[in-house]
Scaffold this motif. Structure first.
Motif, mmCIF file in Angstrom:
data_model
loop_
_atom_site.group_PDB
_atom_site.id
_atom_site.type_symbol
_atom_site.label_atom_id
_atom_site.label_comp_id
_atom_site.label_asym_id
_atom_site.label_seq_id
_atom_site.Cartn_x
_atom_site.Cartn_y
_atom_site.Cartn_z
ATOM 1 N N THR A 289 -2.341 -11.354 25.584
ATOM 2 C CA THR A 289 -2.634 -12.512 24.979
ATOM 3 C C THR A 289 -4.347 -12.547 23.722
ATOM 4 O O THR A 289 -4.721 -11.412 24.313
ATOM 5 N N VAL A 290 -4.217 -13.070 23.024
ATOM 6 C CA VAL A 290 -5.334 -13.006 22.384
ATOM 7 C C VAL A 290 -5.928 -14.813 21.606
ATOM 8 O O VAL A 290 -5.063 -15.465 21.325
ATOM 9 N N ARG A 291 -7.090 -15.046 22.412
ATOM 10 C CA ARG A 291 -7.844 -15.640 21.134
ATOM 11 C C ARG A 291 -8.527 -15.889 20.249
ATOM 12 O O ARG A 291 -9.400 -15.001 20.078
ATOM 13 N N ALA A 292 -8.354 -16.552 19.299
ATOM 14 C CA ALA A 292 -9.174 -16.547 17.872
ATOM 15 C C ALA A 292 -9.954 -17.705 17.397
ATOM 16 O O ALA A 292 -10.163 -18.914 17.879
ATOM 17 N N GLU A 293 -10.877 -17.168 16.757
ATOM 18 C CA GLU A 293 -12.153 -18.276 15.759
ATOM 19 C C GLU A 293 -11.914 -17.452 14.210
ATOM 20 O O GLU A 293 -12.482 -17.006 14.756
#
Length: 523
Positions: free
Chosen positions: A80-84
Motif C-alpha cells: 500500500t502507499v499513502r500520498a501527500e
C-alpha cells in the motif's frame, strides 16, 4: 464565529466557476523522469467584489503515475502507499504576482500489480483576497508528491518514503491557467481601477490563544502613515493576498512599537532555502536520559524546518469539536537532515569515564500532528511529533584513550517509542508529545506548534551495528553499554519563525528570516 475562517467550505455559493483540468506533467521517479497526468478540480465564485474573499471549494488533485512508479514501489515490496501532495498555484492580477500552496492528503491505496498508479488527494486550501479590480488568474505550477509505502504486514519499507517532484510538461504550455475570476464591475480590459501595490507574502501564524491559523498577509504601512486595526487607512488598495487574518490574530509588526527583543544567543544557521507561504522554522534542544549509564546528555540546539498544513475542522460523534493541523518537517544542519554533533560523558560500568561524539540522523519523515479540543472557555491542545531517527556514533574515548568505532557506527534501526496509534503510524520511530491549554483571550500555556514549549517522551535505544575498525567488532560493547528501553526525553522547542513573511516579525524572526528565539534545555 471567530473560528469561521478556519472551517472548510461545505458548499459552493450560487454562481460558481467549476474547474476540471487534466494536464500533462513530467515527474521525477527513482527510475528517472516519467510522463504523468495531473487532474485538478475545484470550484470558485464566478465574480467577486474588491476585498471579497475568494475561497476555493471541493479541491482535489489526482496524479496518475505510469507503470514505472508501480515498478519502483514493487521493488520496495510495498503493498500500500499513502500520498501527500503540494501544488504550487500562481496568483496573478494585472502586474502583481503571488503564489499559494494547495496541500492535500490521501488515504492509503493498494499498489496495483501493474500500472498506472492513481492517487487522489484532497484538502483545504488558502483563501484569496484582493482590493484591486481586474481579472485574477490562477495557474498550476510545480507539484511535489510524498509517498509513504508500507509492506503487506503494515511495516514501513526501506527507504520509508519517496519524494516525487513534478513539473508541467512541454505539452502543457498555454494550458495551465485553472481559472480567471473577474474582480469588480469594470474588468473587461483587465486594467485596474485603482493603483495596485505589490502582493503581500502570506505566512502561517497563531492567534493570541495559540490556535493555528491559515496564512495571513503581513504588510506594513509607511512610517508615520495612519493605520487601523483592520489595516485600513492611509493605504492604497492592495493586490492579491493569500489567506485571511482572523479576528484576534496577530497584527503586523509596527516600527514604532515600544521595547526591543533581547539579544539573540548564538545558534547554528537555520535557513529555509525555498520557503512557501506555509513554511516555519524553529530551534529545539533538551535532554535525553541514557538509563543504562544512569545519566543524561544534552541534545544541542538544532534547527527544524516545518511545512505547516492547513487546519481542518473535525466535529466528533460525541458532540466535541476539534481543530486538526497536520504538518511535516526536517532537521537541518549544514545541508543534512541531522542535529549538530554533540558530546556526552558518562561513567561506563560505573567507573570508567567515557566520552562519545554523536549525531541524531533523520532517516524518514518527521510529522507534527496538532489536535485542539475546542471547549469554551478552555481549549486543550495535544501535539504528537513523530520522527525516524538513528543515533550515529562518530568518536569514543574511554579514560582518555580513543576507541576506534569506524565511520559506520550507528543504531541498527530508528529510535523507538510507544506509539498510541500503531495502525495509523506503523514502524519504528520516536514519539514526542506536547500538551497545551489555550484560554480564550490569553496566551497559551504548555506546548503549541507556533509558540513552542516542552515535548516529552520515552525511547528505546536499539542495538548498534557497524562499530569497529581493523577487524575489531565493537557492536556488542556499545549495545551492552547504551542500548535498552525506558530512556526519558524532554525537548524544548522555541517560538517559530514564519519564514514566508516578507518583513520578519520582530521578536520571532531575524532580518534574514531565521528563528529569533533560541531555547534553553530543561530537565
Amino acid at each position: 464565529m471567530a473560528l469561521a475562517p478556519l472551517l472548510p467550505a461545505a458548499a459552493v455559493a450560487v454562481g460558481t466557476l467549476k474547474v476540471d483540468a487534466a494536464l500533462p506533467y513530467v515527474c521525477t521517479l527513482p527510475s528517472g523522469p516519467q510522463p504523468a497526468t495531473v487532474r485538478i478540480t475545484a470550484a470558485f465564485p464566478e465574480r467577486v467584489a474588491p476585498g471579497e474573499e475568494i475561497r476555493p471549494a471541493d479541491v482535489t488533485t489526482t496524479v496518475e503515475l505510469p507503470a514505472a512508479a508501480v515498478a519502483d514501489l514493487t521493488a520496495l515490496k510495498a503493498a500500500t502507499v499513502r500520498a501527500e501532495s503540494r501544488l504550487a498555484v500562481g496568483v496573478a492580477q494585472n502586474e502583481q504576482r503571488a503564489e499559494a500552496a494547495w496541500s492535500g492528503t490521501a488515504q492509503p491505496v493498494g499498489v496495483p500489480d501493474e500500472g498506472p498508479l492513481v492517487l487522489t488527494t484532497t484538502g483545504d486550501v488558502p483563501s484569496l483576497t484582493t482590493d484591486t479590480a481586474g481579472r485574477l488568474a490562477l495557474t498550476a505550477g510545480g507539484l511535489a508528491v510524498d509517498l509513504a509505502p508500507s509492506t503487506a504486514d503494515g511495516a514501513a519499507t526501506t527507504p520509508a518514503s519517496l519524494s516525487v517532484t513534478c513539473v508541467p510538461g512541454p505539452d502543457a504550455e498555454g494550458r495551465t491557467v485553472l481559472a480567471t475570476i473577474p474582480v469588480g464591475a469594470d474588468t473587461g480590459t483587465g486594467q485596474p481601477s485603482t493603483p495596485p501595490t505589490a502582493p503581500t507574502v502570506p505566512a502561517p501564524s497563531a492567534s493570541s490563544s495559540g490556535l493555528p491559523l491559515p496564512p495571513f498577509p503581513t504588510d506594513r504601512a509607511a512610517p508615520g502613515s495612519p493605520r487601523t486595526a483592520d489595516g485600513a487607512g492611509g493605504r492604497a488598495p492592495r493586490g492579491p493576498r493569500i489567506g485571511q487574518q482572523t479576528k484576534g490574530g496577530p497584527a503586523a509588526a509596527d516600527e514604532d512599537a515600544p521595547g526591543t527583543p533581547a539579544p539573540r544567543p548564538a545558534a547554528p544557521p537555520c535557513v529555509t532555502e525555498k520557503p512557501t507561504p506555509l513554511s516555519l522554522s524553529a530551534y529545539i534542544t533538551g535532554y535525553s536520559n541514557v538509563r543504562k549509564l544512569n545519566g543524561a546528555n544534552v541534545i544541542p540546539v538544532s534547527c527544524v524546518l516545518i511545512e505547516q498544513g492547513e487546519p481542518q475542522f473535525d466535529p466528533r460523534p460525541d458532540g466535541s469539536f476539534h481543530l486538526l493541523t497536520p504538518s511535516t518537517g526536517n532537521l537541518s544542519y549544514q545541508g543534512r537532515k541531522q542535529t549538530p554533533p554533540f558530546k556526552a560523558t558518562f561513567l561506563t560500568f560505573g567507573f570508567a569515564p567515557a566520552t562519545a561524539t554523536m549525531v541524531l540522523e533523520q532517516t524518514g519523515p518527521l510529522t507534527v500532528d496538532s489536535d485542539v479540543l475546542l471547549a469554551f472557555p478552555d481549549n486543550i491542545s495535544e501535539t504528537y511529533v513523530r520522527a525516524r531517527l538513528v543515533l550515529r556514533v562518530l568518536d569514543v574515548r574511554v579514560n582518555g584513550t580513543r576507541l576506534d568505532v569506524g565511520p559506520s557506527c550507528r543504531t541498527e534501526k530508528s529510535l523507538t517509542s510507544p506509539e498510541p496509534d500503531p495502525a495509523k503510524h506503523p514502524g519504528d520511530h520516536l514519539v514526542l508529545l506536547g500538551k497545551g491549554q489555550l484560554l480564550n483571550g490569553t496566551d497559551a500555556t504548555g506546548y503549541v506548534l507556533t509558540g513552542g514549549g516542552p515535548l516529552t517522551g520515552e525511547v528505546t535505544i536499539p542495538a548498534f551495528k557497524g562499530c569497529g575498525a581493523g577487524g575489531e567488532n565493537l557492536d556488542r560493547l556499545l549495545t551492552a553499554s547504551i542500548s535498552g528501553p525506558g530512556n526519558y526525553i524532554k525537548q524544548i522547542q522555541g517560538q517559530t519563525c514564519a519564514v514566508g513573511v516578507e518583513v520578519p516579525t520582530e521578536g520571532q524572526c531575524t532580518e534574514d528570516h531565521q528563528p529569533y528565539v533560541v531555547p534553553k534545555p530543561e530537565r
